[in-house]
Design an enzyme around this catalytic site. Structure first.
Site, short mmCIF file in Angstrom:
data_model
loop_
_atom_site.label_atom_id
_atom_site.label_comp_id
_atom_site.label_asym_id
_atom_site.label_seq_id
_atom_site.Cartn_x
_atom_site.Cartn_y
_atom_site.Cartn_z
N ARG A 148 4.56 10.56 -26.79
CA ARG A 148 4.32 9.29 -26.11
C ARG A 148 3.12 8.62 -26.78
O ARG A 148 2.34 9.28 -27.46
CB ARG A 148 3.97 9.51 -24.62
CG ARG A 148 5.06 10.22 -23.79
CD ARG A 148 6.25 9.31 -23.54
NE ARG A 148 7.28 9.89 -22.69
CZ ARG A 148 8.33 10.61 -23.13
NH1 ARG A 148 8.48 10.86 -24.42
NH2 ARG A 148 9.23 11.06 -22.29
N TYR A 195 15.69 4.22 -12.85
CA TYR A 195 14.50 3.36 -12.89
C TYR A 195 14.64 2.36 -14.04
O TYR A 195 14.37 1.16 -13.88
CB TYR A 195 13.26 4.25 -13.07
CG TYR A 195 11.98 3.56 -13.45
CD1 TYR A 195 11.18 2.92 -12.50
CD2 TYR A 195 11.53 3.58 -14.78
CE1 TYR A 195 9.99 2.32 -12.85
CE2 TYR A 195 10.33 2.98 -15.14
CZ TYR A 195 9.56 2.35 -14.19
OH TYR A 195 8.38 1.76 -14.54
N VAL A 243 1.54 11.33 -16.12
CA VAL A 243 1.21 12.68 -16.57
C VAL A 243 -0.30 12.86 -16.83
O VAL A 243 -0.85 13.93 -16.52
CB VAL A 243 2.07 13.07 -17.80
CG1 VAL A 243 1.82 12.18 -19.00
CG2 VAL A 243 1.86 14.52 -18.18
N LEU A 263 0.81 -1.23 0.00
CA LEU A 263 0.00 0.00 0.00
C LEU A 263 0.85 1.28 0.00
O LEU A 263 0.36 2.34 0.36
CB LEU A 263 -1.01 0.02 1.16
CG LEU A 263 -2.02 -1.14 1.18
CD1 LEU A 263 -2.98 -0.98 2.37
CD2 LEU A 263 -2.82 -1.20 -0.12
N ARG A 297 13.10 18.50 -17.69
CA ARG A 297 13.70 17.71 -16.60
C ARG A 297 14.91 16.95 -17.12
O ARG A 297 14.89 16.46 -18.25
CB ARG A 297 12.68 16.69 -16.07
CG ARG A 297 11.50 17.35 -15.38
CD ARG A 297 10.59 16.34 -14.77
NE ARG A 297 10.32 15.20 -15.66
CZ ARG A 297 9.31 14.35 -15.47
NH1 ARG A 297 8.50 14.51 -14.45
NH2 ARG A 297 9.12 13.35 -16.29
N1 LIG Z 1 1.78 2.87 -15.53
C1 LIG Z 1 2.63 2.85 -16.52
O1 LIG Z 1 2.54 3.63 -17.46
C2 LIG Z 1 3.74 1.84 -16.56
C3 LIG Z 1 4.54 1.77 -17.69
C4 LIG Z 1 5.58 0.85 -17.73
C5 LIG Z 1 5.78 -0.01 -16.67
N2 LIG Z 1 4.99 0.08 -15.57
C6 LIG Z 1 5.25 -0.85 -14.47
O2 LIG Z 1 4.03 -1.52 -14.18
C7 LIG Z 1 3.96 -1.80 -12.77
C8 LIG Z 1 2.66 -1.26 -12.20
O3 LIG Z 1 2.64 0.16 -12.35
P1 LIG Z 1 1.41 1.04 -11.86
O4 LIG Z 1 1.33 2.18 -12.79
O5 LIG Z 1 0.24 0.18 -11.64
O6 LIG Z 1 1.98 1.59 -10.47
P2 LIG Z 1 1.27 1.64 -9.03
O7 LIG Z 1 2.15 2.49 -8.18
O8 LIG Z 1 -0.16 2.04 -9.15
O9 LIG Z 1 1.32 0.14 -8.54
C9 LIG Z 1 2.47 -0.43 -7.95
C10 LIG Z 1 2.03 -1.10 -6.67
O10 LIG Z 1 3.15 -1.76 -6.08
C11 LIG Z 1 3.07 -1.62 -4.66
N3 LIG Z 1 4.42 -1.81 -4.11
C12 LIG Z 1 5.51 -1.02 -4.33
N4 LIG Z 1 6.57 -1.52 -3.69
C13 LIG Z 1 6.17 -2.64 -3.04
C14 LIG Z 1 6.81 -3.58 -2.21
N5 LIG Z 1 8.11 -3.48 -1.90
N6 LIG Z 1 6.09 -4.61 -1.71
C15 LIG Z 1 4.75 -4.72 -2.00
N7 LIG Z 1 4.08 -3.84 -2.79
C16 LIG Z 1 4.78 -2.82 -3.30
C17 LIG Z 1 2.49 -0.24 -4.45
O11 LIG Z 1 1.85 -0.07 -3.21
C18 LIG Z 1 1.51 -0.12 -5.61
O12 LIG Z 1 0.20 -0.49 -5.22
C19 LIG Z 1 5.21 -1.21 -12.16
O13 LIG Z 1 6.18 -2.23 -12.07
C20 LIG Z 1 5.65 -0.18 -13.18
O14 LIG Z 1 7.05 0.03 -13.11
C21 LIG Z 1 3.98 0.99 -15.49
#
Ligand SMILES: NC(=O)c1ccc[n+]([C@@H]2O[C@H](COP(=O)([O-])OP(=O)(O)OC[C@H]3O[C@@H](n4cnc5c(N)ncnc54)[C@H](O)[C@@H]3O)[C@@H](O)[C@H]2O)c1
Length: 331
Positions: free
Chosen positions: A206, A138, A182, A33, A265
């Protein structure tokens, strides 16, 4: 099948859980969370509140799992330039502990959400055969996770698929974060009567991808053998500038405000969008929601939820060259 989804209370993880539950799978979610919300947890799934950096949590979560979908991450790409110590510590340690438990518990397959950040500033459209060349911490963290899966496959026969999603957006995305997502940030600001804030000239491009199109493709990756050992881009082929996105959000709200610009940035890639042919072939990916529809859906959801106060999360560990708006907390 028994499926484990890490990051199950987050944006993409919760949509993935919903997809797998609807397909009739036994789904376990885990999340600490830190970036997710209890309201996102599917009541038909089992949920473990825990941090993947704790080996006991990984051991419990992976026991009996056929497939692990590893989405949990502190996914703050822009901030990782300044807080790589904390961010990569979370992301890399979590992946290490999870894969250790997955191998020891004989998990069959891991689907890992990497990122197009692994391509760095390669020419567009970025395709899966390009070498890994991230330009920010990252992206290097994601490249590490990809390499670790290849190592575990070779050493232990653990099957895997690497998904590289690009700029996913939609309902449930965290609108409170100051630096990531964004689309969500623009929507939250306009809802508060504030202008979208663009870093640089806004000509960055993008391919914003709607979550309802992306989640089924990620789910499919864990269900079929033909995706084993593959890297697959997942997302839309509709390329848009950040400036156009800002105007689309304003138009959707019927707002007459103009976007404001701040200096660009460090390390932000100017053009980042990917090929889609492989995901269409192997995962049946299709863009059913063009940006104009996806943004309209997300704005409707955001209005129901209401505007959110900005949260600053992990500290900026290196202030040199950091955007003043982040340091002064004026977002
Ligand atoms: N949203 C995008 O555009 C996008 C694009 C490329 C990759 N990703 C990857 O997809 C995945 C999901 O992204 P998202 O946008 O849903 O992000 P998000 O932040 O909504 O979801 C990530 C979740 O992981 C949980 N979390 C983080 N560290 C943790 C830990 N150590 N233990 C347990 N839970 C943990 C967080 O509480 C969160 O609920 C990520 O790995 C992100 O890098 C997302």
């Amino acid at each position: 099948m028994q499926m484990l989804v890490t990051g199950a209370a987050g944006f993409m993880g919760s949509w993935l859980v919903d997809t797998l539950v609807a397909q009739g799978h036994d789904v376990i979610g885990v999340d600490n969370l830190s970036g997710g919300y209890v309201r996102n947890i599917n009541p038909k799934s089992r949920f473990i509140l825990g941090d993947l950096r704790d080996p006991k949590v990984c051991e419990l979560a992976t026991k009996g799992a056929d497939v692990v979908y590893h989405l949990a991450a502190y996914a703050a790409e822009g901030q990782s330039v300044f807080s790589f110590d904390m961010i990569n510590d979370i992301n890399i340690s979590s992946t290490n502990r999870l894969l250790t438990a997955a191998v020891n518990n004989n998990v069959k397959k891991v689907v890992f959400t990497s990122s197009m950040a692994v391509y760095g500033d390669a020419p567009t459209p970025m395709h899966e055969d390009l070498p890994r060349a991230p330009v920010d911490p990252y992206g290097w963290g994601k490249a590490y996770g990809e390499g670790l899966l290849e190592s575990c496959n070779k050493a232990f026969g653990l099957d895997y698929t690497i998904i590289r999603p690009h700029n996913v957006y939609g309902p449930r995305q965290n609108m409170a974060d100051f630096s990531r997502n964004v689309v969500a940030i623009f929507i939250n600001r306009v809802m508060k009567g504030m202008p979208p804030l663009i870093y640089g000239d806004g000509e960055q491009t993008r391919a914003f991808s709607y979550i309802a199109d992306v989640a089924p493709a990620i789910a499919h990756a864990g269900l079929v053998d033909k995706t084993n050992s593959h890297i697959i881009n997942v997302g839309s082929e509709e390329v848009t500038s950040v400036k156009s996105l800002a105007h689309l959000v304003l138009k959707t709200f019927g707002s007459a405000i103009e976007p404001t610009h701040h200096p660009e940035r460090p390390n932000e890639v100017k053009h980042a969008h990917c090929t889609t042919a492989k995901s269409e072939k192997l995962l049946g990916y299709k863009t059913n929601h063009p940006l104009i529809i996806g943004v309209a859906n997300m704005v409707e959801w955001a209005k129901r939820l209401g505007p959110k106060s900005v949260k600053y999360g992990l500290p900026i560990q290196i202030t040199k060259n950091a955007p003043p708006a982040w340091l002064n907390r004026v977002l």
